[in-house]
Design a protein around this motif. Structure first.
Motif, PDB file in Angstrom:
ATOM      1  N   ASN A  57       7.970   3.630  -0.038  1.00  0.00           N
ATOM      2  CA  ASN A  57       8.537   3.633  -1.589  1.00  0.00           C
ATOM      3  C   ASN A  57       7.269   4.547  -2.374  1.00  0.00           C
ATOM      4  OD1 ASN A  57      10.872   2.235  -1.473  1.00  0.00           O
ATOM      5  ND2 ASN A  57       9.609   0.358  -1.484  1.00  0.00           N
ATOM      6  N   LEU A  58       6.340   4.392  -2.314  1.00  0.00           N
ATOM      7  CA  LEU A  58       5.258   4.949  -3.064  1.00  0.00           C
ATOM      8  C   LEU A  58       4.745   6.317  -2.897  1.00  0.00           C
ATOM      9  CD1 LEU A  58       2.942   1.716  -3.397  1.00  0.00           C
ATOM     10  CD2 LEU A  58       4.425   2.448  -5.133  1.00  0.00           C
ATOM     11  N   ALA A  59       5.062   7.188  -3.507  1.00  0.00           N
ATOM     12  CA  ALA A  59       4.923   8.688  -3.304  1.00  0.00           C
ATOM     13  C   ALA A  59       3.212   8.960  -3.464  1.00  0.00           C
ATOM     14  CB  ALA A  59       5.637   9.451  -4.252  1.00  0.00           C
ATOM     15  N   PRO A  60       2.914   9.872  -2.932  1.00  0.00           N
ATOM     16  CA  PRO A  60       1.540  10.453  -3.252  1.00  0.00           C
ATOM     17  C   PRO A  60       1.102  10.501  -4.458  1.00  0.00           C
ATOM     18  CG  PRO A  60       2.407  11.530  -1.143  1.00  0.00           C
ATOM     19  CD  PRO A  60       3.523  10.753  -1.769  1.00  0.00           C
ATOM     20  N   GLY A  61       0.106   9.881  -4.873  1.00  0.00           N
ATOM     21  CA  GLY A  61      -0.438   9.932  -6.262  1.00  0.00           C
ATOM     22  C   GLY A  61      -0.020   8.889  -7.225  1.00  0.00           C
ATOM     23  N   SER A  62       1.079   8.146  -6.843  1.00  0.00           N
ATOM     24  CA  SER A  62       1.336   6.875  -7.373  1.00  0.00           C
ATOM     25  C   SER A  62       0.327   5.848  -7.748  1.00  0.00           C
ATOM     26  CB  SER A  62       2.371   6.025  -6.432  1.00  0.00           C
ATOM     27  OG  SER A  62       3.764   7.044  -6.301  1.00  0.00           O
ATOM     28  N   PRO A  63       0.526   5.233  -8.947  1.00  0.00           N
ATOM     29  CA  PRO A  63      -0.708   4.317  -8.987  1.00  0.00           C
ATOM     30  C   PRO A  63      -0.369   2.900  -8.563  1.00  0.00           C
ATOM     31  CG  PRO A  63       0.805   4.518 -11.210  1.00  0.00           C
ATOM     32  CD  PRO A  63       1.330   5.547 -10.108  1.00  0.00           C
TER      33      PRO A  63
END
Length: 276
Positions: A57-63
């Motif tokens: 789920n968490l894309a690159p750059g996601s906090p």
């Protein structure tokens, strides 16, 4: 390659009593052992959960902040240990000012990833053809079959994990710990973007998704057969073909979609700078 092959180690301090071994364990020391085991288990659980979220789920750059941790049911202490481990694998970026986030991937990072993968995958696959044992070949075939089952089920997470294990087994079969370690690091960093190859949502159509998975399965079969026959030239060629599959997939994605995590910088690089 120095950046890619830089290894990060998490050092755990082990405290030992300066005493002769005892035949019995006190209640206090036994309780501490249970607490340490529970803490380690919680940290491992947090690591597994966050790693899967990065894959799924968490894309690159996601906090990676308190809101994310609360949503995933993770407490602060094990999360800190998990983030340190993920940072060591270059999946997470830690900053005193910005906190934690999934390590970003821009066009330069993507290019460097493909270049590193191209070199190391051809090298370890060629050497594995010359050096692998029967036991190592069995493991390679086992992980290839696991990937095929996951592909048939269209299970993106299972495919991503099986793909990592398949290639890591080939790296280990090269019998060179330095090259295998570099290759493992490249594979691990690639987990941030493998969803572009393993999940239906990243494709324009179901047919495009099916065709891509079929190509991966065929690539894996060709690599495994070359290793089984100990054909070094064919093994290297099949590894190069497999990198081309990844290169084409990422290129197709970038022509269809540009997101903040894959931003395109239109400024002309300074003389001597990197060109994509």
């Amino acid at each position: 390659m120095n950046r890619i092959c830089k290894f990060s180690y998490i050092v755990y301090e082990i405290k030992m009593d300066v005493q002769m071994p005892r035949t019995t364990t006190s209640k206090t020391s036994g309780k501490r052992a249970v607490q340490r085991a529970a803490k380690g288990g919680a940290a491992s659980h947090a690591y597994d959960v966050l790693r899967e979220q990065i894959i799924r789920n968490l894309a690159p750059g996601s906090p990676l902040d308190e809101e994310v941790f609360a949503r995933l049911g993770l407490s602060r202490t094990p999360v800190r240990e998990a983030l340190a481990r993920l940072a060591g694998e270059r999946l997470v970026e830690l900053s005193p000012n910005r906190g934690a986030r999934v390590a970003p991937v821009g066009l330069t990072e993507l290019r460097e990833h493909i270049e590193g993968l191209d070199v190391m995958q051809r090298l370890v696959t060629r050497w594995a053809a010359a050096r692998r044992t029967e036991e190592e070949m069995e493991l390679i075939d086992k992980e290839r079959a696991v990937f095929e089952d996951a592909a048939a089920a269209r299970d993106g997470v299972a495919m991503t994990e099986a793909n990592w294990r398949f290639h890591n087994a080939i790296g280990a079969a090269s019998r060179n710990s330095i090259f295998a370690g570099c290759y493992r690091q490249i594979l691990t960093e690639g987990l941030r973007i493998d969803r572009l190859a393993m999940f239906r949502e990243a494709f324009a159509s179901t047919i495009a998704y099916r065709d891509h998975l079929d190509r991966i399965v065929a690539d894996h079969a060709e690599m495994a057969d070359a290793l089984r026959r100990e054909d070094q030239d064919r093994a290297e060629a099949s590894a190069a073909t497999h990198v081309d599959t990844a290169r084409q997939r990422f290129g197709d994605f970038l022509t269809r979609s540009t997101t903040p995590a894959f931003s395109i910088d239109l400024q002309i690089p300074a003389k001597g700078g990197s060109h994509v």
